[in-house]
Design an enzyme around this catalytic site. Structure first.
Site, mmCIF file in Angstrom:
data_model
loop_
_atom_site.group_PDB
_atom_site.id
_atom_site.type_symbol
_atom_site.label_atom_id
_atom_site.label_comp_id
_atom_site.label_asym_id
_atom_site.label_seq_id
_atom_site.Cartn_x
_atom_site.Cartn_y
_atom_site.Cartn_z
ATOM 1 C CB CYS A 1 3.965 15.346 -9.150
ATOM 2 S SG CYS A 1 3.041 16.302 -10.071
ATOM 3 C CG HIS B 1 -2.062 -1.131 0.983
ATOM 4 N ND1 HIS B 1 -2.821 -1.449 2.166
ATOM 5 C CD2 HIS B 1 -2.421 -1.948 0.009
ATOM 6 C CE1 HIS B 1 -3.835 -2.450 1.563
ATOM 7 N NE2 HIS B 1 -3.343 -2.561 0.339
ATOM 8 C CB ALA C 1 -10.388 -9.197 16.973
HETATM 9 P P1 OAD Z 1 -7.502 -2.897 10.233
HETATM 10 O O1 OAD Z 1 -7.504 -1.351 11.092
HETATM 11 O O2 OAD Z 1 -8.494 -2.847 9.094
HETATM 12 O O3 OAD Z 1 -7.376 -4.097 11.038
HETATM 13 C C1 OAD Z 1 -6.414 -4.123 12.274
HETATM 14 C C2 OAD Z 1 -6.325 -5.469 12.700
HETATM 15 O O4 OAD Z 1 -5.625 -5.435 13.821
HETATM 16 C C3 OAD Z 1 -7.750 -5.670 13.303
HETATM 17 O O5 OAD Z 1 -8.190 -7.300 13.039
HETATM 18 C C4 OAD Z 1 -7.273 -5.885 14.839
HETATM 19 O O6 OAD Z 1 -8.212 -6.855 15.755
HETATM 20 C C5 OAD Z 1 -6.040 -6.190 15.040
HETATM 21 N N1 OAD Z 1 -5.227 -5.796 16.248
HETATM 22 C C6 OAD Z 1 -5.336 -4.578 17.103
HETATM 23 N N2 OAD Z 1 -4.524 -4.559 17.891
HETATM 24 C C7 OAD Z 1 -3.485 -5.527 17.441
HETATM 25 C C8 OAD Z 1 -2.259 -6.125 18.162
HETATM 26 N N3 OAD Z 1 -1.777 -5.304 19.154
HETATM 27 N N4 OAD Z 1 -1.847 -7.066 17.769
HETATM 28 C C9 OAD Z 1 -2.093 -7.739 16.724
HETATM 29 N N5 OAD Z 1 -3.301 -7.332 16.167
HETATM 30 C C10 OAD Z 1 -3.956 -6.402 16.533
HETATM 31 O O7 OAD Z 1 -5.857 -3.011 9.425
HETATM 32 P P2 OAD Z 1 -5.465 -3.467 8.105
HETATM 33 O O8 OAD Z 1 -6.131 -4.755 7.967
HETATM 34 O O9 OAD Z 1 -4.090 -3.175 7.967
HETATM 35 O O10 OAD Z 1 -5.486 0.321 3.299
HETATM 36 O O11 OAD Z 1 -6.318 -2.628 7.027
HETATM 37 C C11 OAD Z 1 -5.935 -3.020 5.621
HETATM 38 C C12 OAD Z 1 -6.025 -1.797 4.799
HETATM 39 O O12 OAD Z 1 -7.133 -1.069 5.090
HETATM 40 C C13 OAD Z 1 -4.841 -0.735 5.206
HETATM 41 O O13 OAD Z 1 -3.671 -0.996 4.645
HETATM 42 C C14 OAD Z 1 -5.494 0.585 4.548
HETATM 43 C C15 OAD Z 1 -6.903 0.349 4.926
HETATM 44 O O14 OAD Z 1 -7.984 1.195 4.748
HETATM 45 C C16 OAD Z 1 -5.326 1.583 2.164
HETATM 46 O O15 OAD Z 1 -5.111 2.753 2.838
HETATM 47 C C17 OAD Z 1 -5.227 1.250 0.894
#
Ligand code: OAD
Length: 254
Positions: A127, A119, A223
């Site tokens: 730009c 990402h 989770a």
């Molecule tokens: P999310 O915010 O969707 O999910 C975060 C995950 O981390 C959740 O399943 C939580 O349960 C878990 N979590 C929280 N604390 C934790 C910890 N201490 N240890 C392990 N797990 C934990 O984030 P992503 O899955 O990364 O994309 O989101 C995917 C994409 O959606 C991102 O890269 C971004 C976003 O919109 C873009 O911007 C294109």
């Protein structure tokens, strides 16, 4: 111990490990995940509303301000024990491919070399008109409590608006990183999915592809997610707790 007792020995015998990370891996560094509630100016928005080409076209100051706020935040935070354990794992197993959805640069700061950043990066803006890379000023961007709109810089070559170097919803992932990620998940014998909600495609399909190719998939997340049913083990704990413990059990200090 939150993981099954057989996992450390399985890890020790792994030839090619893929570690696939999301925002949860940086949560214990103090960086909110994408699906956490936002505060201040940003509380009016979902992170997803700010992460589209349409949002930038409609209100560049809002979107640039949001990404500069995030960049200011991550530069003030440090990699945590999970980032460090992943960097250490790369020294232990014959082959490790790190694939991340994170744009914060914390894996690199923990010592991981060349993660496949699906990402993009907060630290590599370019730009929006001609694509030229924009050099950010040295030093920390201001961190205005609650966030603030900020005008994006202008491109030094064409005067176009500079945009964040991240991939937005509706945009293609960087081709080379994606190809290497797909190849790695088809070849690996073990994949750790760490701290991702497994909701955002195409990245979220990678653990499924690994399982279909015969790898064992282990999820580390406090989770449950839609990936649960695909996993050999679901380790319900935080990344900074589970990963160092797993490394220590697999390679006990002599
Ligand atoms: P999310 O915010 O969707 O999910 C975060 C995950 O981390 C959740 O399943 C939580 O349960 C878990 N979590 C929280 N604390 C934790 C910890 N201490 N240890 C392990 N797990 C934990 O984030 P992503 O899955 O990364 O994309 O989101 C995917 C994409 O959606 C991102 O890269 C971004 C976003 O919109 C873009 O911007 C294109």
């Amino acid at each position: 111990m939150l993981f099954p007792p057989t996992l450390p020995s399985q890890l020790r015998q792994t030839r090619h490990l893929v570690v696939f990370t999301g925002a949860g891996v940086s949560q214990e560094s103090g960086i909110p995940t994408f699906r956490d509630a936002l505060t201040g100016l940003w509380a009016q928005f979902d992170a997803e509303q700010l992460a589209t080409p349409e949002a930038f076209a409609a209100d560049p100051e809002l979107v640039w301000g949001w990404y500069e706020w995030r960049r200011g935040l991550v530069l003030r935070k440090e990699p945590n024990a999970a980032h460090r354990a992943i960097a250490e794992l790369a020294q232990k197993v014959p082959r490790l491919t790190l694939i991340t959805q994170n744009v914060d640069g914390l894996h690199e700061r923990a010592g991981s070399r060349d993660p496949l950043s699906l990402h993009g990066s907060l630290h590599r803006p370019y730009c929006s008109t001609c694509g030229r890379r924009h050099r950010l000023p040295d030093g920390l961007p201001d961190l205005v409590e609650g966030g603030a709109r900020l005008p994006p810089p202008e491109c030094s070559a064409c005067g176009g608006l500079v945009r964040p170097g991240v991939v937005w919803f509706g945009e293609a992932l960087p081709g080379a990183a994606w190809e290497q990620a797909e190849a790695a998940v088809c070849e690996c014998d073990l994949l750790f999915s760490v701290g991702t909600s497994s909701l955002v495609y195409p990245a979220a399909q990678l653990p499924h592809q690994a399982a279909q190719s015969g790898a064992q998939v282990v999820q580390i997340n406090p989770a449950s997610t839609s990936l649960d049913s695909v996993c050999a083990f679901n380790v319900r704990g935080s990344a900074a707790q589970v990963l160092p413990e797993l490394v220590a059990c697999a390679w006990p200090a002599v």
